[in-house]
Design a protein around this motif. Structure first.
Motif, mmCIF file in Angstrom:
data_model
loop_
_atom_site.group_PDB
_atom_site.id
_atom_site.type_symbol
_atom_site.label_atom_id
_atom_site.label_comp_id
_atom_site.label_asym_id
_atom_site.label_seq_id
_atom_site.Cartn_x
_atom_site.Cartn_y
_atom_site.Cartn_z
ATOM 1 N N VAL A 119 26.765 54.854 42.990
ATOM 2 C CA VAL A 119 27.472 54.242 44.100
ATOM 3 C C VAL A 119 28.353 53.167 43.488
ATOM 4 C CG1 VAL A 119 27.217 52.791 46.146
ATOM 5 C CG2 VAL A 119 25.616 54.675 45.748
ATOM 6 N N CYS A 120 29.635 53.162 43.824
ATOM 7 C CA CYS A 120 30.532 52.135 43.308
ATOM 8 C C CYS A 120 30.911 51.206 44.445
ATOM 9 C CB CYS A 120 31.787 52.754 42.700
ATOM 10 S SG CYS A 120 32.919 51.499 42.030
ATOM 11 N N LEU A 121 30.621 49.937 44.273
ATOM 12 C CA LEU A 121 31.051 48.915 45.218
ATOM 13 C C LEU A 121 32.369 48.361 44.701
ATOM 14 C CD1 LEU A 121 27.641 47.143 45.839
ATOM 15 C CD2 LEU A 121 28.697 48.984 47.156
ATOM 16 N N ALA A 122 33.460 48.798 45.305
ATOM 17 C CA ALA A 122 34.801 48.380 44.901
ATOM 18 C C ALA A 122 35.132 47.087 45.628
ATOM 19 C CB ALA A 122 35.814 49.474 45.220
ATOM 20 N N ILE A 123 35.275 46.022 44.874
ATOM 21 C CA ILE A 123 35.473 44.691 45.421
ATOM 22 C C ILE A 123 36.970 44.442 45.629
ATOM 23 C CG2 ILE A 123 35.027 42.230 45.076
ATOM 24 C CD1 ILE A 123 32.492 44.036 45.312
ATOM 25 N N ASP A 124 37.366 44.244 46.898
ATOM 26 C CA ASP A 124 38.755 43.969 47.228
ATOM 27 C C ASP A 124 39.145 42.627 46.627
ATOM 28 O OD1 ASP A 124 41.206 44.494 48.360
ATOM 29 O OD2 ASP A 124 40.662 43.753 50.343
ATOM 30 N N GLY A 125 40.189 42.615 45.818
ATOM 31 C CA GLY A 125 40.608 41.392 45.151
ATOM 32 C C GLY A 125 39.645 40.977 44.055
ATOM 33 N N GLY A 126 38.861 41.938 43.565
ATOM 34 C CA GLY A 126 37.796 41.659 42.602
ATOM 35 C C GLY A 126 38.296 41.354 41.216
ATOM 36 N N GLY A 127 38.734 40.123 41.021
ATOM 37 C CA GLY A 127 39.128 39.692 39.692
ATOM 38 C C GLY A 127 37.897 39.397 38.853
ATOM 39 N N PRO A 128 38.095 39.102 37.579
ATOM 40 C CA PRO A 128 36.966 38.846 36.678
ATOM 41 C C PRO A 128 36.009 37.763 37.168
ATOM 42 C CG PRO A 128 38.991 39.087 35.422
ATOM 43 C CD PRO A 128 39.381 39.065 36.867
ATOM 44 N N ASP A 129 36.542 36.685 37.751
ATOM 45 C CA ASP A 129 35.658 35.612 38.226
ATOM 46 C C ASP A 129 34.729 36.110 39.330
ATOM 47 O OD1 ASP A 129 36.782 33.860 36.417
ATOM 48 O OD2 ASP A 129 38.126 32.931 37.889
ATOM 49 N N GLU A 130 35.265 36.908 40.257
ATOM 50 C CA GLU A 130 34.444 37.425 41.358
ATOM 51 C C GLU A 130 33.405 38.429 40.850
ATOM 52 O OE1 GLU A 130 34.775 39.181 45.868
ATOM 53 O OE2 GLU A 130 36.606 38.795 44.742
ATOM 54 N N ILE A 131 33.805 39.319 39.948
ATOM 55 C CA ILE A 131 32.866 40.304 39.386
ATOM 56 C C ILE A 131 31.758 39.578 38.632
ATOM 57 C CG2 ILE A 131 32.604 42.254 37.796
ATOM 58 C CD1 ILE A 131 34.212 42.999 40.322
ATOM 59 N N ASN A 132 32.113 38.588 37.824
ATOM 60 C CA ASN A 132 31.094 37.820 37.095
ATOM 61 C C ASN A 132 30.163 37.063 38.038
ATOM 62 O OD1 ASN A 132 31.453 38.368 34.289
ATOM 63 N ND2 ASN A 132 33.341 37.186 34.334
ATOM 64 N N ALA A 133 30.693 36.537 39.131
ATOM 65 C CA ALA A 133 29.858 35.818 40.099
ATOM 66 C C ALA A 133 28.849 36.761 40.753
ATOM 67 C CB ALA A 133 30.728 35.137 41.155
ATOM 68 N N ILE A 134 29.285 37.965 41.103
ATOM 69 C CA ILE A 134 28.364 38.955 41.688
ATOM 70 C C ILE A 134 27.305 39.332 40.667
ATOM 71 C CG2 ILE A 134 28.180 41.317 42.586
ATOM 72 C CD1 ILE A 134 31.054 40.872 43.735
ATOM 73 N N PHE A 135 27.725 39.538 39.423
ATOM 74 C CA PHE A 135 26.777 39.860 38.359
ATOM 75 C C PHE A 135 25.708 38.777 38.238
ATOM 76 C CE2 PHE A 135 25.616 39.105 33.894
ATOM 77 C CZ PHE A 135 24.895 40.264 33.649
ATOM 78 N N GLU A 136 26.111 37.526 38.188
ATOM 79 C CA GLU A 136 25.151 36.420 38.050
ATOM 80 C C GLU A 136 24.229 36.336 39.263
ATOM 81 O OE1 GLU A 136 24.433 34.789 35.401
ATOM 82 O OE2 GLU A 136 26.114 35.514 34.216
ATOM 83 N N GLN A 137 24.779 36.558 40.445
ATOM 84 C CA GLN A 137 23.964 36.534 41.663
ATOM 85 C C GLN A 137 22.910 37.640 41.623
ATOM 86 O OE1 GLN A 137 25.863 37.884 45.292
ATOM 87 N NE2 GLN A 137 24.837 36.259 46.448
ATOM 88 N N TRP A 138 23.326 38.849 41.268
ATOM 89 C CA TRP A 138 22.384 39.969 41.221
ATOM 90 C C TRP A 138 21.336 39.747 40.140
ATOM 91 C CZ3 TRP A 138 24.822 45.424 42.161
ATOM 92 C CH2 TRP A 138 25.492 45.427 43.394
#
Length: 123
Positions: free
Chosen positions: A68-87
């Protein structure tokens, strides 16, 4: 013409437990709940469903060939890294840490049944 929706189905051992897992990650509640089939409305024409009872005793040790791919709208590196750290702070199993895959920064996680979940920027 009738409208069509795309439903991505993830096979799990325990649909209510999987729904709690995905609901926590997605920050949303299910749109439909039955004892073995639970869906999340992701947006117009797109749903994610968890379904138990189709395969007995799914093992996280069995390699999965889809994700399953969660495609993040406007998902720049900072947002992707923040989701990674949260998970990661929630104890989610991480299969691949954030890396550049040509289409942007992405990482790969797994749900408790071993199903793959990719987080990536929306095309």
């Amino acid at each position: 013409m009738t409208s069509t929706s795309v439903v991505s189905i993830v096979y799990v051992n325990d649909a209510p437990a999987a729904a709690r897992f995905y609901g926590d990650l997605l920050g949303m509640s299910p749109s439909l709940e039955t004892p073995g089939y639970i869906t999340f409305g992701l947006g117009p024409g797109a749903d994610l469903a968890v379904w138990s009872g189709q395969f007995a005793d799914l093992s996280p040790d069995v390699p999965r060939t889809s994700e399953v791919c969660l495609a993040i709208d406007g998902g720049g590196p900072d947002e992707i890294n923040a989701i990674f750290e949260q998970w990661r702070s929630k104890g989610v199993t991480i299969l691949q840490e954030p890396h550049d895959a040509g289409f942007g920064l992405t990482f790969l996680a797994a749900d408790p049944d071993g199903n793959r979940i990719r987080v990536a920027p929306k095309d």
